[in-house]
Every structure is written in C-alpha cells, then in structure tokens.
Design a protein around this motif. Structure first.
Motif: not given
Length: 229
Positions: A26-49
C-alpha cells in the motif's frame, strides 16, 4: 511433505507477515501514485509548451500508471485482497493496452511528419533523468513484496512501473539526441518497441501470468505467484 509426489509442501508467509507485506505494498503504491501525478503534470505542461509529442505521451503514460497503481490500492484496501485480484489484473491489462495504442498512434503520426517539431526542453530532460533513477527502485521494492506475498496484481503493477523506466530512457534519449543532432525520428522508433513490450505485458496481465513471463525464471509451474486460470 507431499507423500504422493515426494515434493516439499510450499509454505507461504504467515498471517503477521502477510499484513506487513500488504502494508508495504500500500505504501509503495501510494508513493507510485504520488510521483506519477507530479510527473504527469510536469510532462503534460512542458510537452504542450515545447510541442513535444514524446513528453505529452510520457505524461499520459503517467496517468495510466496512476490507474494501474490505483487498481492495486483498491485491491489491498479490502479485507480480502485475493478476491479482488482478478479485477485488478484486468484493469492493469487494459492500462497496458491503452498505452500501447497511444504510443503506436503518436509514433506513427510523428514519423509521418504530421506533428509539430519539438523544441529543446531542459525541464523534460531533467524529468526523464529523475524518473530513470526513481522508478526502477519503486518497481523492485513492490515486485519483491508482491512476489513474497504471492500477489499477481502487485507484481503486475510493478512491471507497469518498470515499463515507465523504459519510457523514461526512451524519452531521455529522444530529447538529448534531438537537442544535439536533430534526429527527430529516434524517439518514435524507440517508442514503437515500448508499444510491443506494453502489448505483451498486457496479454500476460490479462492471463494472470505476468510475473511468470517476466519476473521469474522457468515456466509457470516454477512460479510461486502465478497459477493457471
């Protein structure tokens, strides 16, 4: 001891150990979700830019990673995680298939010259490098705990995380090569290889045999966390 076959009986983790392993997952999954949410936000914003199809695709992959991890989180939030495992595996399989379709379509579009030419992105290179360092560790920790627990879905999700590592390498190589030499074809060609891997892993997850196909040596009969349906 199995008298009929003369083979030692397999003994899984006891109740206390199972609870510890389930809590770790559960902890590993929570860490994966948190990191990927941050990763998605940065990648999508920068990719569009910078008009980078690779970065946008990487960001969408992160969204798929979250759906896979959330499926495992949902499974282990119940009192009987084993009863939810098949459904979790189906969700993970569809995540792999969705990723394969998207990567293939975007790669073809880029190779045909229908997409805008990507500009240099220092942020994208930094993000890809960070993911290349972090995701293998998360994948290994979850795969180890899932394998000991005998959870096919946890191992399957760890493979989804490991696939993100491959995509990180592809993204990093594509961004660096494009920056240094302007070889825009390198990234979509490599991404097509990732699409093939994603398809294979999706099929294995659907069959409930992903850990046998990619996580253990030998055939299915030697794999503690996989059984035939």
């Amino acid at each position: 001891m199995d008298v009929g076959l003369g083979l030692p009986e397999r003994i899984g983790p006891d109740t206390e150990r199972k609870q510890i392993l389930q809590r770790r997952i559960r902890w590993f999954v929570a860490a994966t979700i948190t990191y990927n949410v941050i990763e998605a936000a940065i990648a999508l914003a920068e990719g569009a830019r910078v008009s980078s199809t690779a970065l946008i695709g990487f960001g969408l992959d992160s969204v798929i990673e979250v759906s896979s991890a959330a499926a495992v989180a949902w499974q282990f939030s119940g009192r009987d995680p084993e009863a939810r495992e098949k459904t979790a595996l189906r969700i993970i399989a569809f995540s792999f298939f969705g990723l394969a379709v998207y990567v293939s379509a975007e790669s073809a579009r880029t190779l045909l010259g229908w997409g805008a030419e990507a500009r240099h992105s220092t942020i994208g290179i930094g993000l890809a490098a960070a993911s290349l360092a972090i995701m293998p560790i998360l994948s290994w920790l979850q795969r180890r705990a899932g394998g000991e627990l005998g959870s096919r879905s946890a191992v399957a999700d760890s493979k989804q995380t490991l696939l993100c590592t491959y995509l990180s390498a592809v993204l990093l190589a594509g961004l660096v090569v494009n920056t240094l030499w302007g070889w825009s074809w390198a990234d979509p060609v490599a991404a097509l290889v990732i699409a093939v891997i994603a398809t294979r892993e999706g099929i294995n997850a659907w069959r409930g045999q992903l850990c046998c196909a990619t996580g253990h040596p030998g055939d299915d009969s030697e794999c503690d966390c996989c059984t035939s349906e």
